[in-house]
Structures are given as C-alpha cells and as structure tokens.
Design an enzyme around this catalytic site. Sequence first.
Site, PDB file in Angstrom:
ATOM      1  N   HIS A   1       0.840  -1.204   0.000  1.00 49.24           N
ATOM      2  CA  HIS A   1       0.000   0.000   0.000  1.00 49.24           C
ATOM      3  C   HIS A   1       0.876   1.256   0.000  1.00 49.24           C
ATOM      4  O   HIS A   1       1.979   1.243   0.539  1.00 49.24           O
ATOM      5  CB  HIS A   1      -0.898  -0.038   1.249  1.00 49.24           C
TER       6      HIS A   1
ATOM      7  N   ASP B   1     -11.039   2.180  -1.349  1.00 49.51           N
ATOM      8  CA  ASP B   1     -10.103   3.048  -0.640  1.00 49.51           C
ATOM      9  C   ASP B   1     -10.840   3.951   0.362  1.00 49.51           C
ATOM     10  O   ASP B   1     -10.416   5.070   0.633  1.00 49.51           O
ATOM     11  CB  ASP B   1      -9.249   3.903  -1.595  1.00 49.51           C
TER      12      ASP B   1
HETATM   13 MN    MN Z   1      -5.629   3.092   0.542  1.00 50.26          MN
END
Ligand code: MN
Length: 360
Positions: A200, A320
């Site tokens: 990430h 997200d």
């Molecule tokens: Mn993210």
Amino acid sequence: MTIDRRTMLRAGMAMFSGAAIEAAPARPSRTVLRRIATEEAWSTPEHVAALCAIGQTGWDNLDARSWGKVTTTSQLARRLVDVDERGRVMQALGIDMHVLSLTSPGVQMFGREQAVAMAATANDRLSEIVRSQPSRFAGLASFAPQDPARAAKEMERCIRELRLNGFIVNSHTENEYLDLPKYWEIFEAAEALDAAIYLHPRAPADTMAKPYADYEMQAAIWGFQAEVGVHAMRLMLSGVFDRFPKLTLVLGHMGENVPFHLWRTDHWYERRRASAVSKLRPSELFKRNILITTSGVEHAPALRYAIEVLGADRIMWAIDYPYEEMAPSVSFMNDVAISEEDRAKVFHQNAERVFHIAPA
Ligand code: MN
C-alpha cells in the site's frame, strides 16, 4: 409497485452521496453480484492518536506533514474507527464485504518496539471485528518491518491463530525498501502461509522527498503511485520473485503506474538481460505474482487496459474508503462496460481466491 435491489441501491447511493444520481439505462437481466472491496482503511483510536501526534512533532517528513493536518475529532478519524457507521453505508449500497487494513502508514513511522507492539494490538482488534461480523469483514494483518524476524512471527500468528486473510505493508520503512535481503524473511513467511501482501502507498521516502514537497504532490495526486511504483519495480528486478515463486503481491490504484509501462520495461529488461538479477521478464513476473486493485481509480479505459494486458483474473475491486467515497466506486463497478464474466471476477471472485474468503 415492486422495488428491485438496483432501485434500492441507487436510492441508497443518492442518500449517501447527498446528490441525486442520474438513472442510467438498466442493464437487462444482470444478476446482483457479491461485492468485496479489498483496500479499505481502518484504524483504532490509539493508532489515529499516535499518527496525529507524530504530525505535531514538526518532523520534516512528508507523511508526518500529512498527519499534521488530521485531528482525532475529524471526519476522517471517525470514519477510520467507526465500524458501525461503515457497516450502515455498506448495507445501504449493497456492499457485501470490506477487507479492512490498518490505515497507512500503519506502524511504519514508529520506533521498533512501539511498532511491534502496535501491530500486535491492531491485529488483535481487527480479528475481533472480523470474528464478530464474518460475512461483512475480512482483514489484512499489519507487521513491523523494522524487526523482520518478529514480523515473520507475527505474520504466522495472524494467519494461523487470528485467521486473518493476508497482510498489508505501506511501502518503505525508514527509507528502505523490502528488496533488501534483510527483509526477505517477510516474503518467506508470506509465501509459506499462502497469504498475499498488499503493498500500500505512503508518501515518498525522505531520499526522494524534495520534488514531492510542493503542491501536495506527496499524496494521491502523484506521490503515492510514484513511491509504490518504485518499490514494486525494485521487488521485481531484485529476484525476490525468483526466490519466492509462489509469493503474491497486491498493488492498489490500478497497479501504481507499473502496468502501463510493462512493454517498455520488458524492452529494456531484454536489452540488459545479461546483467539482470531476476531471470523473468517484468511482464511475466507481474502476471504470475502480482494482482492489482481498482482502488481510487474509477476510469473505464484504465480498467479495460488492465484487463487486456493482465487479464481479469488479476484485478480486484477496491474503494479506498474513507479516503474515497463508497457510492461512486460501487456505481463505477456496476456500470463500467466490461463483460459480466469479468465483472464477477473483479467484484468478488478474485478476492475470494487471493484472500481465502469463503464464497457466499
Ligand atoms: Mn488506501
């Protein structure tokens, strides 16, 4: 009058986005697919407070600067921590599952001992959430790369005891990248546990921070994808995937720039093949060991390109949240012009396979 699920979904999205959503022409006879979102940030109050505190130290670091603008009472902080609010929005929008992970940069800005302890605590809390709502939440475990040996132990605990679904790591740690051999026991553990690592973003390392320090470039507008793209390329060229051929890495944000450049990367790899460390061409390796997600990228041409180049088996849906809103992401994935077979793979089938989530 009967109200079908699609109508309800649209009503729910309108409610949560605060704006009426234009009725698109209905696709005839499409089955409602299970929706598993795979890069969904979560945190504990203690972790958010610790990151906000780092933001107040005056540390000249791009992530510290970003957290300096966040407060523990902000909407972002609340949304990271509040699992009930998240669940209500998910239900209204027909999102079946979030794969939760400790928000970036996880434990990677803390000193070694604190980082090891924070990861263990966060993993315990995450597993409690997953166990209490197993059909709604799955979880990616954190670990502290600052201590690779203890990271590998924690990884084993998280899969074997806590039954979490994989791992998350937020790019560099103390300005180092995971291709350095001292970190390879992390990959050895992940491969042995058959658990994927989600690489990430965080802001670019101090060693390349300067050009990103203006115009908010350190974050999602460019810096995140540049940082993780560099990291992914280092892993690909370093021979990590030659040594651990069954290792699975996941990249968000439609692949953090890497897929778009695979042809050229291969081209220059071939021209330098004699001195290459990895025996595999970047594109071969990418299609064997790496999956991407759609997090934060609601762009039909980008998704269709990824399907054409990588194959629909290598792409998973992600929102997200809470950095992005849920409704537009659902809307995008519902309606984007791809085959229904591919839509099912991206919406849930690949996530079930990669993160060992039981089919509904
Ligand atoms: Mn993210």
